[in-house]
Design a protein around this motif. Structure first.
Motif, PDB file in Angstrom:
ATOM      1  N   VAL A   1       1.865  -4.545  -5.873  1.00 57.00           N
ATOM      2  CA  VAL A   1       1.029  -4.117  -4.753  1.00 57.00           C
ATOM      3  C   VAL A   1       1.796  -4.361  -3.453  1.00 57.00           C
ATOM      4  O   VAL A   1       2.426  -5.410  -3.283  1.00 57.00           O
ATOM      5  CB  VAL A   1      -0.313  -4.897  -4.714  1.00 57.00           C
ATOM      6  CG1 VAL A   1      -1.118  -4.528  -3.464  1.00 57.00           C
ATOM      7  CG2 VAL A   1      -1.127  -4.638  -5.970  1.00 57.00           C
ATOM      8  N   ILE A   2       1.738  -3.398  -2.565  1.00 53.10           N
ATOM      9  CA  ILE A   2       2.298  -3.549  -1.217  1.00 53.10           C
ATOM     10  C   ILE A   2       1.136  -3.533  -0.224  1.00 53.10           C
ATOM     11  O   ILE A   2       0.279  -2.642  -0.257  1.00 53.10           O
ATOM     12  CB  ILE A   2       3.304  -2.431  -0.881  1.00 53.10           C
ATOM     13  CG1 ILE A   2       4.582  -2.594  -1.712  1.00 53.10           C
ATOM     14  CG2 ILE A   2       3.647  -2.438   0.609  1.00 53.10           C
ATOM     15  CD1 ILE A   2       5.398  -3.831  -1.366  1.00 53.10           C
ATOM     16  N   VAL A   3       1.127  -4.527   0.662  1.00 50.34           N
ATOM     17  CA  VAL A   3       0.118  -4.624   1.713  1.00 50.34           C
ATOM     18  C   VAL A   3       0.832  -4.481   3.054  1.00 50.34           C
ATOM     19  O   VAL A   3       1.814  -5.184   3.319  1.00 50.34           O
ATOM     20  CB  VAL A   3      -0.634  -5.971   1.651  1.00 50.34           C
ATOM     21  CG1 VAL A   3      -1.689  -6.038   2.761  1.00 50.34           C
ATOM     22  CG2 VAL A   3      -1.271  -6.180   0.282  1.00 50.34           C
ATOM     23  N   VAL A   4       0.348  -3.571   3.877  1.00 51.68           N
ATOM     24  CA  VAL A   4       0.908  -3.360   5.214  1.00 51.68           C
ATOM     25  C   VAL A   4      -0.210  -3.607   6.220  1.00 51.68           C
ATOM     26  O   VAL A   4      -1.309  -3.048   6.096  1.00 51.68           O
ATOM     27  CB  VAL A   4       1.459  -1.931   5.386  1.00 51.68           C
ATOM     28  CG1 VAL A   4       2.169  -1.806   6.734  1.00 51.68           C
ATOM     29  CG2 VAL A   4       2.390  -1.559   4.244  1.00 51.68           C
ATOM     30  N   ALA A   5       0.050  -4.465   7.205  1.00 45.88           N
ATOM     31  CA  ALA A   5      -0.966  -4.826   8.193  1.00 45.88           C
ATOM     32  C   ALA A   5      -0.430  -4.586   9.596  1.00 45.88           C
ATOM     33  O   ALA A   5       0.661  -5.053   9.945  1.00 45.88           O
ATOM     34  CB  ALA A   5      -1.374  -6.285   8.034  1.00 45.88           C
TER      35      ALA A   5
END
Length: 594
Positions: free
Chosen positions: A519-523
């Motif tokens: 999973v990649i999370v971008v904030a």
């Protein structure tokens, strides 16, 4: 200990080492001060059978001794039901609840999503405090939200109609406004049937300050230095608790009293775990880590004993410490010298996240500090911390604090800025390593200060239905509901991109790796859009957007900035072997997986 019903009467047993006589007065003997004397066991305990006593009778102990002028009436410290009156009459009850045959299986800890609630204010009717049945009426809502563990703030009896719960005088008693032992078991049975674990907040770092005069305070008359007597420290170890009086953790009978209380909740009420309030005040006179000379070794050993008891009997039950000192030894095994808790509240994560979303100016947001908070863990286990963006302490009126949307923009909690940045914080809670927890009402943008005298505004669930949907979506992804975000339940994290100038952050979560797992999370912590922003990916190929917090389905005024599916290829970037472009809206989070 306490009042033990049997066929043909009730047995009574109480600890009063400085008493010269102990009688039981109650409705069965017209509250006589002499009619039913207990016999001394010559070890500080007194016991006896009273054939005429029966279930639902009221009673108290009548104690005389050299430290008492005349006699004094005392509530049974082990009473499981105490009348809500000034006298504190105990009620004789039996553990005869008819549990159904359903077997509840505790969720694995990487599956837990905790919902913290206060019984009285969760679902209050007019000015009538909420009770266990009022929670039952909302269980379907919580089930649809996706949480699977309910953490109850303390349910011990307290004087009056209102309390946060952190003023226990009789830890075996259930607050009468909330219900009876039977109705609490009915609540637990119903919650278990619907798949909820029940975690109980317990308070052992102090007793009182309310209602002690008729219960534990100078129980058999004896005290030193004008202090509390046999249940309490009578020296400087008592004097510095900021709440009530500290129990004597070195006295065997007091240790047994606390341990018996823990086992009662686990075995008789079948709860699934505990949150221990302020463990630092169990282990240190001043409640901090600064000077080991102020440690309370017997408080530390008591916590070890209790955790060993739970692990030996029911290792699937969870114990969570509120220590707030970020001490590895709280969650280290007792064999390695630790206190043996399974997890602890992550105050470092909370403070870094709060400071990343509350300041009005984007330049004030520190992405390096937030990166460190995401990476922080106790020893090597990400699940040894409970993470949150709100809890009861941080939003309480009594602490002069407000809910996160109000902290972001006081008086404008329903504004675009407050909604965007508070949901940005929520997304970090559900995507960072740890056991996620929300405080009741976050899921529909509750604002203001929380008070034990207030009530959740359940009308906001319809008014802000999109915010509810956003929380539901995050919880489902965190629990790998669709079998494509397994990494959010895993231990592994790599914060591979930190842009402190533009306030962007990206991290990789995984359990074993591969499709459906990585999973990649971008904030984006800034008030600007990106049509194309390059980040690193661990694998090549197509990455699908599973969540975009800027979707206008969550709120009509969200920008609906396209967080498009992307194809990662070479060359890599940000220390990753592949790279790809993403689009992202202001104050928004994307969650992508293959």
């Amino acid at each position: 200990m306490g009042a033990i019903p049997y066929d043909g009467g009730v047995a009574f047993r109480v600890w009063a080492p400085f008493a010269s006589s102990v009688c039981v007065g109650g409705t069965f003997n017209s509250w006589s001060t002499t009619a039913n004397a207990l016999e001394s066991e010559n070890n500080g305990y007194w016991s006896g059978d009273i054939p005429e006593a029966k279930l639902d009778d009221r009673y108290r102990y009548v104690i005389s001794g050299s430290f008492i002028s005349g006699v004094q009436w005392r509530t049974d410290p082990y009473s499981k039901h105490v009348e809500d009156n000034n006298e504190g009459n105990g009620v004789i009850v039996a553990d005869n609840f008819a549990w159904n045959s359903n077997i509840f299986n505790m969720p694995t800890w990487n599956e837990l999503v905790i919902y913290e609630l206060h019984v009285a204010s969760f679902n209050r009717s007019s000015q009538t405090p909420g009770d266990f049945s009022s929670i039952i009426s909302k269980l379907n809502d919580l089930k649809n939200l996706g949480v699977n563990a309910i953490q109850l703030m303390p349910i011990f009896g307290f004087p009056g109609d209102f309390s946060l719960g952190y003023n226990p005088a009789l830890p075996f008693d259930i607050e009468s406004n909330y219900g009876t032992p039977k109705s609490f078991k009915e609540f637990i049975q119903t919650a278990h049937d619907q798949g909820f674990a029940i975690i109980l907040d317990v308070v052992y770092n102090h007793f009182g300050p309310d209602d002690l005069d008729t219960s534990l305070w100078r129980f058999d008359g004896w005290n030193e230095n004008g202090r509390g007597g046999i249940y309490f420290y009578n020296d400087n170890r008592r004097a510095f608790t900021p709440f009530g009086d500290r129990p004597d953790f070195g006295r065997g009978e007091v240790r047994q009293y606390i341990r018996d209380n823990v086992l009662m909740w686990l075995e008789e009420y079948r709860i699934d775990g505990f949150r221990f309030d302020s463990t630092v005040n169990i282990r240190n006179i001043f409640g901090n880590n600064n000077d080991p000379s102020n440690d309370i070794p017997e408080g530390w050993s008591l916590m070890q004993w209790i955790n060993n008891e739970i692990n030996g009997r029911m290792p699937w039950k969870i114990t969570i410490a509120e220590d707030l000192q970020n001490n590895d030894y709280i969650t280290r095994s007792t064999g390695a010298g630790g206190a043996g808790f399974d997890s602890q509240w992550g105050s470092l994560f909370y403070s870094a996240l709060f400071d990343a979303v509350v300041p009005p100016n984007d330049s004030s947001r520190n992405m390096d500090r937030l990166r460190d908070a995401i990476l922080q863990r106790f020893e090597t286990d990400g699940l040894k911390r409970v993470i949150y963006s709100e809890n009861h302490d941080e939003v309480a009126e009594i602490n002069r604090k407000v809910r996160l949307p109000d902290a972001i923009w006081r008086g404008n909690a329903d504004s675009w800025f407050a909604r965007k940045r508070s949901t940005l914080a929520a997304a970090l809670v559900f995507t960072s390593p740890g056991i996620p927890m929300i405080f009741m009402g976050q899921e529909f943008l509750e604002w203001g200060s929380w008070s034990d005298r207030g009530s959740l505004d359940w009308n906001k669930k319809d008014r802000f239905s999109g915010i509810w949907d956003l929380y539901q979506a995050l919880i489902r992804l965190r629990r790998n509901w669709f079998n494509n975000t397994r990494g959010l339940r895993g231990q592994n994290v790599n914060v591979h991109h930190v842009n402190n100038s533009d306030k962007m952050l990206a991290f990789h979560r995984w359990e074993n790796g591969g499709p459906g797992d990585d999973v990649i999370v971008v904030a984006n912590f800034a008030d600007r859009n990106y049509d194309s922003y390059t980040i690193g990916f661990p694998k090549g190929g197509t990455w699908f957007v599973r969540f975009n917090s800027d979707w206008n389905g969550f709120s009509p005024d969200f920008g609906n900035k396209a967080g498009y599916d992307t194809t990662a290829g070479q060359p890599g970037t940000h220390g990753m072997p592949f790279s790809g472009n993403i689009g992202i809206g202001p104050y928004s989070v994307l969650i992508l997986s293959q």
